[in-house]
Motif scaffolding. Structure first.
Motif, PDB file in Angstrom:
ATOM      1  N   GLU A 237       0.824  -1.205   0.000  1.00 20.29           N
ATOM      2  CA  GLU A 237       0.000   0.000   0.000  1.00 20.29           C
ATOM      3  C   GLU A 237       0.860   1.258   0.000  1.00 20.29           C
ATOM      4  O   GLU A 237       0.586   2.229  -0.720  1.00 20.29           O
ATOM      5  CB  GLU A 237      -0.928  -0.002   1.213  1.00 20.29           C
ATOM      6  N   GLU A 238       1.907   1.263   0.826  1.00 16.20           N
ATOM      7  CA  GLU A 238       2.768   2.434   0.916  1.00 16.20           C
ATOM      8  C   GLU A 238       3.555   2.642  -0.376  1.00 16.20           C
ATOM      9  O   GLU A 238       3.745   3.781  -0.820  1.00 16.20           O
ATOM     10  CB  GLU A 238       3.724   2.254   2.099  1.00 16.20           C
ATOM     11  N   SER A 239       3.986   1.554  -1.010  1.00 13.82           N
ATOM     12  CA  SER A 239       4.728   1.672  -2.271  1.00 13.82           C
ATOM     13  C   SER A 239       3.840   2.194  -3.385  1.00 13.82           C
ATOM     14  O   SER A 239       4.261   3.041  -4.187  1.00 13.82           O
ATOM     15  CB  SER A 239       5.319   0.313  -2.658  1.00 13.82           C
ATOM     16  N   ILE A 240       2.603   1.713  -3.450  1.00 15.82           N
ATOM     17  CA  ILE A 240       1.666   2.200  -4.459  1.00 15.82           C
ATOM     18  C   ILE A 240       1.383   3.683  -4.244  1.00 15.82           C
ATOM     19  O   ILE A 240       1.291   4.468  -5.196  1.00 15.82           O
ATOM     20  CB  ILE A 240       0.356   1.383  -4.413  1.00 15.82           C
ATOM     21  N   HIS A 241       1.266   4.074  -2.986  1.00 14.86           N
ATOM     22  CA  HIS A 241       1.003   5.484  -2.681  1.00 14.86           C
ATOM     23  C   HIS A 241       2.181   6.367  -3.086  1.00 14.86           C
ATOM     24  O   HIS A 241       1.980   7.505  -3.552  1.00 14.86           O
ATOM     25  CB  HIS A 241       0.725   5.638  -1.181  1.00 14.86           C
ATOM     26  N   GLN A 242       3.418   5.869  -2.920  1.00 15.69           N
ATOM     27  CA  GLN A 242       4.602   6.674  -3.204  1.00 15.69           C
ATOM     28  C   GLN A 242       5.051   6.600  -4.653  1.00 15.69           C
ATOM     29  O   GLN A 242       5.786   7.489  -5.115  1.00 15.69           O
ATOM     30  CB  GLN A 242       5.771   6.212  -2.310  1.00 15.69           C
ATOM     31  N   THR A 243       4.627   5.580  -5.400  1.00 14.65           N
ATOM     32  CA  THR A 243       5.093   5.407  -6.774  1.00 14.65           C
ATOM     33  C   THR A 243       4.336   6.341  -7.705  1.00 14.65           C
ATOM     34  O   THR A 243       3.123   6.214  -7.879  1.00 14.65           O
ATOM     35  CB  THR A 243       4.905   3.955  -7.236  1.00 14.65           C
ATOM     36  N   GLU A 244       5.072   7.280  -8.270  1.00 15.67           N
ATOM     37  CA  GLU A 244       4.494   8.199  -9.239  1.00 15.67           C
ATOM     38  C   GLU A 244       4.938   7.786 -10.641  1.00 15.67           C
ATOM     39  O   GLU A 244       6.119   7.546 -10.893  1.00 15.67           O
ATOM     40  CB  GLU A 244       4.943   9.638  -8.954  1.00 15.67           C
ATOM     41  N   ILE A 245       3.973   7.713 -11.554  1.00 20.03           N
ATOM     42  CA  ILE A 245       4.290   7.340 -12.930  1.00 20.03           C
ATOM     43  C   ILE A 245       4.782   8.579 -13.671  1.00 20.03           C
ATOM     44  O   ILE A 245       4.036   9.539 -13.838  1.00 20.03           O
ATOM     45  CB  ILE A 245       3.054   6.746 -13.640  1.00 20.03           C
ATOM     46  N   PHE A 551       9.802   1.476 -17.194  1.00 20.18           N
ATOM     47  CA  PHE A 551       9.200   1.787 -15.900  1.00 20.18           C
ATOM     48  C   PHE A 551       8.683   0.546 -15.175  1.00 20.18           C
ATOM     49  O   PHE A 551       8.833   0.413 -13.960  1.00 20.18           O
ATOM     50  CB  PHE A 551       8.044   2.783 -16.084  1.00 20.18           C
ATOM     51  N   THR A 552       8.068  -0.379 -15.900  1.00 21.94           N
ATOM     52  CA  THR A 552       7.484  -1.556 -15.250  1.00 21.94           C
ATOM     53  C   THR A 552       8.539  -2.359 -14.497  1.00 21.94           C
ATOM     54  O   THR A 552       8.361  -2.704 -13.324  1.00 21.94           O
ATOM     55  CB  THR A 552       6.799  -2.452 -16.298  1.00 21.94           C
ATOM     56  N   MET A 553       9.650  -2.640 -15.128  1.00 18.54           N
ATOM     57  CA  MET A 553      10.703  -3.428 -14.488  1.00 18.54           C
ATOM     58  C   MET A 553      11.367  -2.646 -13.360  1.00 18.54           C
ATOM     59  O   MET A 553      11.610  -3.186 -12.275  1.00 18.54           O
ATOM     60  CB  MET A 553      11.744  -3.843 -15.531  1.00 18.54           C
ATOM     61  N   TRP A 554      11.668  -1.362 -13.615  1.00 18.91           N
ATOM     62  CA  TRP A 554      12.352  -0.577 -12.595  1.00 18.91           C
ATOM     63  C   TRP A 554      11.469  -0.370 -11.366  1.00 18.91           C
ATOM     64  O   TRP A 554      11.949  -0.400 -10.223  1.00 18.91           O
ATOM     65  CB  TRP A 554      12.782   0.762 -13.186  1.00 18.91           C
ATOM     66  N   ALA A 555      10.167  -0.169 -11.558  1.00 20.80           N
ATOM     67  CA  ALA A 555       9.246  -0.017 -10.425  1.00 20.80           C
ATOM     68  C   ALA A 555       9.209  -1.288  -9.584  1.00 20.80           C
ATOM     69  O   ALA A 555       9.169  -1.229  -8.350  1.00 20.80           O
ATOM     70  CB  ALA A 555       7.843   0.341 -10.919  1.00 20.80           C
ATOM     71  N   ALA A 556       9.250  -2.456 -10.236  1.00 21.98           N
ATOM     72  CA  ALA A 556       9.270  -3.714  -9.495  1.00 21.98           C
ATOM     73  C   ALA A 556      10.564  -3.859  -8.695  1.00 21.98           C
ATOM     74  O   ALA A 556      10.548  -4.285  -7.529  1.00 21.98           O
ATOM     75  CB  ALA A 556       9.104  -4.886 -10.468  1.00 21.98           C
ATOM     76  N   ILE A 557      11.700  -3.481  -9.306  1.00 20.57           N
ATOM     77  CA  ILE A 557      12.981  -3.577  -8.605  1.00 20.57           C
ATOM     78  C   ILE A 557      12.997  -2.676  -7.377  1.00 20.57           C
ATOM     79  O   ILE A 557      13.387  -3.097  -6.278  1.00 20.57           O
ATOM     80  CB  ILE A 557      14.133  -3.203  -9.560  1.00 20.57           C
ATOM     81  N   VAL A 558      12.558  -1.439  -7.538  1.00 20.82           N
ATOM     82  CA  VAL A 558      12.595  -0.482  -6.432  1.00 20.82           C
ATOM     83  C   VAL A 558      11.597  -0.864  -5.345  1.00 20.82           C
ATOM     84  O   VAL A 558      11.927  -0.852  -4.145  1.00 20.82           O
ATOM     85  CB  VAL A 558      12.321   0.946  -6.952  1.00 20.82           C
TER      86      VAL A 558
END
Length: 583
Positions: A237-245, A551-558
């Motif tokens: 939940e916190e990662s989704i809230h902080q992840t900006e596209i 973005f998809t791969m990097w967001a998963a890594i982070v």
């Protein structure tokens, strides 16, 4: 019963040891007493004495057999299977609710977690009311498990997590007219769970349970897996809230990364919803750390089920802040500077414009490079002191220390992954510019700092405390002077004072340096925990990695590596405090 059992095991060691009298005298710290006891045992030749010895032998063999069955019983396998299945199912539901807001929603995940919370609370109540109150239930206590400062941290994080649940309840009550009631029930159940579990771990963290061992192991793995599932849900939940596209002309599904709590047409019935929602998101880092602290303490309890702890007193160490000055002062200045730059970073990032973003990244990169550089330098100094130090390594079996080392190395892998992926992206693309150079420097220095800090902490946790070595030196000096009783008493007293004073002076210099290093690293890790935990995401604000990995791969890594990196910093704080106390 506890005293009888301990006396029985001591008698067993004395009766059936195969060492010679001289070997026992050399190995045992109390030579005279042990020799006298062995001499008395050798004179037990009468039939009555032999019958007593035989009874003790049978009693010890019976207890050993019971403990052996408890230690190697099916409870280990069953509890492990339960833990693995709950974790895998929880991971699937958490991932599904994050990436698919239609088939699996947050409500389905919350129902699953509510069931786990209720089952865990029922087991804790059963343990407290029935198992713990039996006379034979807890014969031993692990003095290393659940130190008071760790339980105090658990209490602090628990209170802040409880406040987060209060804010959640206040938020979702406003959506009851158009959304599921489960979203209100979940924080209510979790708040009750926080109270019960905090009390349970505060009271029972040191228990070495000898009764209902299989059921206790299953209950502890249920507690462990429940906390880990709660941790996964909170991190997601916190990662989704902080992840900006970012707007980089990349094709990304907003639904994939923005699985919401419900329909946006559902409006809150009171005006404070937005305020409460922003407030509880800022409290997520404390809830995340609470779940990990509780999971670690539950694991140590699980390892201690059926364990026979050696009967020796734990050396109490006290915290004396006046012992150090330079380390805490430098660390506090670093924390203040880090907080200022973090606030400036957050303000500039919220403003639109490439110039503001680049300035924010410049400030953030420079500050982090300064922090990790100073940490690496101080860690090198601490490692040099270890090389000059002659303290022995601890050989005693200690589940708490083994867990600390495992978590330290495992959690650091998250930050290692992000740093190495950044290094590869910057070097492979041949990116130029001051921001890319700073980003590359930060990644390389972070790898160096993590390796040095891991070595420093692990080496410190495996060294004997300084005061134990001082006590051993005192005993050695006392025996040496007893052998020269013909010496003048005044000369003898002056000589002993000279030796102990010089020895204490040498030890105090090493202790001072190590304590300064530990205090500085502790505060530096706190600021490195604060910045990413409360929203600093330069990995998404700087575009080089996103362009290289997409973005998809990097967001998963982070989003996978960063939570472990955040936990690593907080766990390092706890481990460094432990090293500080024994230095």
């Amino acid at each position: 019963m506890k005293t009888v059992a301990q006396q029985m095991f001591r008698t067993c060691d004395k009766l059936f040891t195969r060492k010679t009298l001289n070997d026992v005298q050399e190995a045992h710290p109390s030579n005279i007493e042990t020799a006298a006891q062995m001499d008395n045992i050798q004179h037990l030749t009468s039939p009555s004495h032999l019958s007593i010895v035989e009874d003790v032998r049978e009693g010890v063999h019976h207890v050993e057999a019971v403990m052996e069955r408890a230690h190697h019983g099916g409870g280990w396998l069953l509890s492990g299977i339960i833990c693995i299945n709950i974790l895998i199912l929880g991971c699937a539901l958490v991932s599904g609710s994050a990436f698919n807001s239609v088939a699996i929603t947050a409500v389905h995940r919350q129902i699953f977690v509510i069931v786990l919370l209720l089952l865990t609370m029922l087991w804790m109540l059963f343990y407290t009311v029935f198992t713990f109150r039996k006379d034979q239930a807890v014969l031993f206590k692990d003095s290393h498990a659940g130190p008071v400062w760790l339980r105090a941290g658990l209490l602090l994080f628990g209170l802040l997590s409880f406040l987060m649940d209060i804010f959640k309840i206040a938020t979702y009550v406003g959506y009851l007219h158009c959304d599921s009631a489960v979203k209100v029930a979940f924080p209510v159940v979790q708040a009750v769970f926080l109270l019960i579990q905090t009390y349970f771990l505060w009271i029972h963290a040191k228990d070495c349970v000898q009764l209902h061992t299989n059921f206790t192991r299953c209950g502890l793995t249920l507690t462990l897996s429940t906390n880990l599932v709660v941790w996964m849900a909170a991190v997601t939940e916190e990662s989704i809230h902080q992840t900006e596209i970012p707007d980089l002309n990349v094709s990304v599904s907003h639904k994939m990364y923005r699985a919401s709590y419900g329909d946006k047409k559902c409006k809150c019935s009171h005006s404070a919803c937005g305020t409460f929602k922003e407030a509880f998101y800022y409290l997520y880092p404390f809830n995340i750390e609470y779940s990990l602290f509780a999971a670690a303490m539950a694991y140590v309890m699980w390892k201690n089920v059926g364990r026979l702890v050696e009967d020796h007193s734990h050396h109490n160490v006290k915290f004396h802040p006046k012992d150090v000055c330079l380390g805490p002062l430098t660390g506090i200045l670093l924390v203040v500077a880090g907080l200022v730059t973090f606030i400036v970073y957050e303000i500039y990032i919220l403003k639109e414009g490439e110039e503001k973003t680049n300035k924010a990244l410049l400030i953030h990169f420079i500050m982090n490079i300064v922090i990790v550089s100073m940490m690496s330098l101080s860690t090198i100094i601490g490692c040099i002191i270890y090389r000059l130090d002659h303290r022995e390594h601890v050989s005693e079996k200690n589940p708490t220390r083994s867990l600390d080392v495992g978590l330290l190395v495992g959690a650091s892998m998250g930050q290692f992954i992000i740093s190495y992926f950044t290094i590869v992206a910057v070097v492979a693309t041949g990116a130029r510019g001051y921001l890319n150079a700073l980003n590359l420097s930060w990644a390389i220095l972070t790898v160096l700092q993590l390796g040095l800090q891991n070595y420093f902490i692990i080496e410190g946790l495996h060294r004997e405390p300084f005061h134990v070595m001082q006590e051993a030196a005192l005993h050695t000096n006392a025996h040496a002077f007893q052998e020269h009783a013909e010496m003048n008493p005044v000369v003898e007293r002056n000589k002993s004072i000279y030796i102990l004073t010089s020895s204490s002076h040498k030890l105090s210099l090493k202790r001072r340096v190590l304590k300064e290093v530990c205090a500085f690293l502790l505060l530096a890790n706190i600021i490195l925990w604060i910045m990413p935990a409360f929203g600093a995401r330069p990995q998404f604000d700087h575009s080089i990695e996103i362009q290289f990995y997409k973005f998809t791969m990097w967001a998963a890594i982070v989003n996978i590596g960063l939570p472990f990196g955040i936990f690593y910093r907080m766990h390092s704080v706890a481990s460094l405090f432990e090293v500080y106390l024994i230095s």
